[in-house]
Scaffold this active site. Structure first.
Site, mmCIF file in Angstrom:
data_model
loop_
_atom_site.group_PDB
_atom_site.id
_atom_site.type_symbol
_atom_site.label_atom_id
_atom_site.label_comp_id
_atom_site.label_asym_id
_atom_site.label_seq_id
_atom_site.Cartn_x
_atom_site.Cartn_y
_atom_site.Cartn_z
ATOM 1 N N SER A 187 126.312 -48.834 90.000
ATOM 2 C CA SER A 187 125.644 -47.913 89.063
ATOM 3 C C SER A 187 124.356 -47.372 89.694
ATOM 4 O O SER A 187 124.397 -46.797 90.775
ATOM 5 C CB SER A 187 125.430 -48.647 87.735
ATOM 6 O OG SER A 187 124.520 -48.024 86.892
ATOM 7 N N ASP A 218 135.523 -44.117 84.091
ATOM 8 C CA ASP A 218 134.072 -43.911 84.055
ATOM 9 C C ASP A 218 133.818 -42.409 83.909
ATOM 10 O O ASP A 218 134.322 -41.605 84.710
ATOM 11 C CB ASP A 218 133.460 -44.439 85.368
ATOM 12 C CG ASP A 218 131.952 -44.278 85.439
ATOM 13 O OD1 ASP A 218 131.338 -43.753 84.481
ATOM 14 O OD2 ASP A 218 131.374 -44.701 86.453
#
Lengths: 514, 347
Positions: B195, B293
């Site tokens: 991330s 995602d």
């Protein structure tokens, strides 16, 4: 240490336990349902999130009750039934969580390895180390000290003598905290090797109190201890008109002005406040406790709190009989112990006796602050290793409490070099006791929270969880007094720990009778 | 909106194991409470709720750890190492005795991964339990060293603080004599992150390339990139698998300098303000993209950008993975990832 795996850990989901969450395997589906419910409740409603943000949270490891408390908190506001029907059609059983649909998408190709750290660590308690960069250069010194302790453990006196001298020489060439801590440990080792045990008790109580006061000024540990214990006591005293604190660690009574002031400012007015202070007698037989009580009485007078003080001299807490204490009807009792409990471990049965006496006092709350370390293991080398790292971290944190020349950066507190030196002496005496003493003389028998927990729970106490409000205020206190320089508050199992960076050093816990 | 949340909750439930769903949903719930609409962050509650783990020099499953603090900057790194294989369980040479005097090896090459934890620049720490666990697994996998950097977080510390901390960590790692390995001793450094950590790894690698500091490879685990434009994946997957576009927007606003938009080069790598990486000695990259995602189109654009700049990049696209699939070893994506990482640092 078997303390890692309590009875209550049985049935706890292993995968989540490793990540810090205690969820019973049988509760998994229920927890999922609660999360789903809350998601629905929060939706895109920022207002509700704000409410949850401002409310008090407890013990986040216990996911089930944490979620439940939020549901209860928000329930009156949102007209949604607590248990929602499962819309998904996917059936989660508690134990075996992979259903048919998932099995098709997710054939488990490899079996997950069991990875619970608590069982793999075997019989050794964890050893958390925080090194300061300068100590990298001092690593030879650390190795020498450890090798010396190893020689002592093996009863190899010749080797121990050689190494302790080497350590002494290396220590001198170090700087800062490393040098000081190493010197204390080397001296303590030397005392043990040459059997020059420090006399017991090492110093007069008056001197010890004095040292502790300087320690109080230098760094936030004692302030944190008093503050968090007082938070718990205040909550226990909420709405009560007559309160009685029994303090096992009276010393100079530094904990109580703040509590009294908080009680004075209570909406609805202060309760009548009685304080029973217990402490060891002084050599000169003066009633020093009365003096302390007198000063507190003067404060009480100024802030208009009805106050009564009684002092009790006792060599050991184990000598205490509840009958001596004048426990009155209609009074709510708090028992407070800051850095006193561990000394009782030097005498078999003493802790049990004291806890038994505490139970007879029928306290609303028992607040305990203790060093977060295992300095009472049966093996000398392990005790040595643990305490070496513990006190190194403590000394490092002292080092960042300013250079003694004046005002600390970021904070409003001036730390004098005298305070700092006295604090080092205070800690040095603890080091000497852990390393050089044995039997009843070795009183610095620190234990970890899990060890204390097991002991308290086995005689009928249950935890009172300290919440996010106490946490927040403790954090703010740290920012005020220490400039936030490395000090951290951590929530652990309903208790609050103060540490330096990632190493917890002291723990405040609160207890009540089941 | 409650209705669509139900549907979305069910979507996510179908594709992840129960444990993963609970874990990630729990974070989602907590993070929702911590972010305030005015852009401020409830840091005290965040730290209270975060489950933390102390370092431990007692080896657990063959890995031990310790923390090092730079007193000048208060920056903390957590070091993970493998315990020597012949550790006698009766007396542990690893426990309490840190090997900081000798190199890792004088004959073999031992990879050192500098890891930047995720959390959208705002959440978590090097000592968060989820990241401590992940780093331990990584250490055992590569049979090397992992250095987890406790970088400063937003909104208290915006761009470029995290990048600066990353750069400092890289220099620090390169200067440790006890991290050297190989016959011609040097520190064999890789950068990795998930991330926001992946985003940091990229920027540190750029700076390293510009400064002539060697990085052998980048491992980016669903790295955080973005831009002003709304990509198809953001629209299609908004709110479906734990994350909403508005959450992502909040974190960028908290990280980027005030007044900047998402086309800032920190966020939009190959966007209007991006730099040209052609000819730059940039490390080879392994970019892992989770197919569920919503940021994936930005991550795929990043991969294309690297390819166009003639940089070496391998894309690992995990079609059915959601964010955070690597926190628990209960799915096949986890094992695929581990295999890829292992071959990446040993090739």
């Amino acid at each position: 240490m078997s303390d890692q795996f309590h009875e209550q850990d049985a049935g706890v989901d292993e995968l989540l336990a490793v990540l810090g969450y205690k969820v019973k395997s049988s509760d998994m589906a229920d927890v999922a349902q609660k999360i789903e419910h809350l998601e629905g409740v929060f939706g895109n409603d920022d207002g509700l999130s704000q409410i949850a943000s401002d409310s008090v949270h407890h013990n986040p490891s216990d996911l089930s009750s944490w979620l439940e408390s939020m549901i209860c908190e928000l329930n009156p506001i949102v007209p949604v039934p607590v248990s929602q029907p499962f819309v998904s059609g996917v059936n989660y059983t508690g134990v075996d969580c992979v259903d048919d649909l998932q099995a098709m998408i997710y054939p488990p190709t490899k079996k997950p390895k069991p990875s619970s750290p608590s069982t793999s660590a075997g019989s050794h308690t964890p050893n958390p180390i925080v090194l300061v960069d300068s100590q990298e250069n001092g690593i030879r010194l650390v190795h020498t000290l450890m090798a010396c302790a190893d020689a002592v453990q093996q009863d190899d006196v010749k080797r121990a003598e050689t190494l302790v001298k080497q350590a002494g020489l290396l220590a001198v060439s170090q700087a800062g905290a490393m040098r000081k801590v190493a010197t204390y440990f080397a001296e303590a080792l030397a005392r043990r090797i040459y059997r020059l045990y420090p006399k017991s008790p090492q110093d007069s109580p008056a001197f010890r109190d004095l040292l502790q006061m300087h320690f109080y000024e230098t760094c936030p540990y004692l302030k944190f201890a008093h503050f968090t214990a007082n938070q718990a006591i205040l909550e226990a005293f909420a709405g009560k008109k007559k309160v009685h604190v029994i303090d096992f660690s009276m010393k100079q009574g530094m904990q109580w002005p703040a509590l009294m002031q908080a009680l004075a400012l209570r909406p609805g007015g202060p309760p009548t406040f009685r304080l029973t202070g217990i402490g060891p007698p002084l050599d000169d037989n003066t009633d020093h406790l009365q003096e302390v009580g007198w000063k507190l009485a003067q404060l009480a007078d100024r802030i208009l709190v009805e106050f009564e003080f009684r002092g009790f001299l006792a060599e050991s807490l184990a000598d205490l009989e509840p009958g001596m204490l004048d426990l009155r009807e209609g009074e709510v009792v708090a028992v407070n112990s800051v850095f006193e409990m561990h000394e009782l471990l030097a005498r078999p049965g003493a802790v049990e006796k004291v806890l038994s006496a505490v139970k007879e006092m029928k306290p609303e709350i028992l607040t305990v602050v203790e060093q977060e370390a295992n300095h009472n293991g049966p093996v000398f080398l392990e005790r040595f290793t643990e305490s070496l790292h513990y006190y190194s971290t403590l000394f490092d944190s002292l080092e960042s409490s300013g250079d003694g020349s004046g005002v600390m950066e970021g904070g409003g507190v001036t730390v004098s070099s005298q305070d700092k030196i006295m604090s080092e002496v205070y800690l040095g005496k603890q080091i000497c006791n852990v390393v050089a003493c044995e039997g009843v003389d070795r009183v610095e028998r620190h234990q970890t929270l899990s060890q204390w927990k097991a002991q308290f729970e086995s005689v009928g106490f249950q935890p009172v969880h300290l919440g996010s409000n106490a946490y927040k205020q403790a954090s703010m206190l740290l920012a005020l007094f220490a400039g936030g320089d490395g000090y951290r508050v951590e929530e652990n199992d309903g208790c609050l720990m103060l540490g330096w960076h990632t190493r917890p050093l002291i723990t405040t816990s609160a207890w009540k009778l089941r | 909106m409650a209705g669509s949340n139900e549907i979305n909750a069910n979507e996510a439930k179908k594709v992840v194991p129960l444990h993963t769903w609970i874990l990630i949903s729990n974070f989602k719930l907590a993070y929702n409470i911590l972010r305030r609409p005015d852009g401020t962050f409830n840091r005290e509650l965040a730290e209270f709720l975060d489950r933390k783990v102390a370092a431990n020099t007692v080896p657990v499953d063959g890995v031990y750890s310790f923390d090092i603090v730079d007193r000048a900057t208060s920056l903390l790194n957590r070091i993970y190492r493998c315990a020597p294989p012949d550790t006698d369980s009766g007396r542990q040479p690893g426990a309490g005795i840190l090997e900081l005097e000798n190199p890792l090896s004088t004959t073999e090459i031992v990879p050192v991964i500098i890891f930047f934890h995720g959390g959208s620049f705002t959440h978590s720490s090097a000592n968060s339990a989820i990241y401590d666990t992940f780093c331990r697994r990584l250490t055992a996998l590569i049979n090397g060293v992992v250095v987890s950097v406790n970088y400063r977080r937003s909104p208290e510390h915006r761009y470029p603080c995290a990048y600066e901390d990353g750069w400092e960590a890289l220099k620090w790692v390169h200067s440790r004599s006890w991290l050297l390995s190989g016959k011609n001793p040097k520190v064999h450094v890789y950068l990795a992150g998930d991330s926001s950590g992946g985003n940091i790894a990229h920027h540190v690698a750029v700076r390293a390339a510009e400064s002539g500091v060697e990085v052998l490879g980048n491992i980016l685990l669903h790295p955080l990139f973005g831009g002003e434009e709304r990509k198809e994946s953001e629209n299609k997957l908004d709110g479906k698998y734990f994350v909403r576009v508005q959450d992502r927007d909040w974190y960028w606003r908290a990280f980027l300098p005030e007044g900047e938009d998402r086309d800032h080069p920190a966020c939009n790598i190959f966007g209007p303000h991006g730099i040209d990486l052609k000819g730059v000695k940039f490390p080879k990259s392994l970019v892992v993209v989770a197919g569920l995602d919503l940021v994936q189109d930005w991550q795929l654009a990043y991969v294309r950008g690297l390819e166009e700049a003639e940089q070496q990049v391998k894309l690992l696209f995990l079609k059915k993975a959601t964010i955070g699939f690597y926190f628990l070893p209960n799915n096949e994506h986890f094992y695929t990832l581990m295999d890829e990482i292992k071959s990446f640092v040993t090739s």
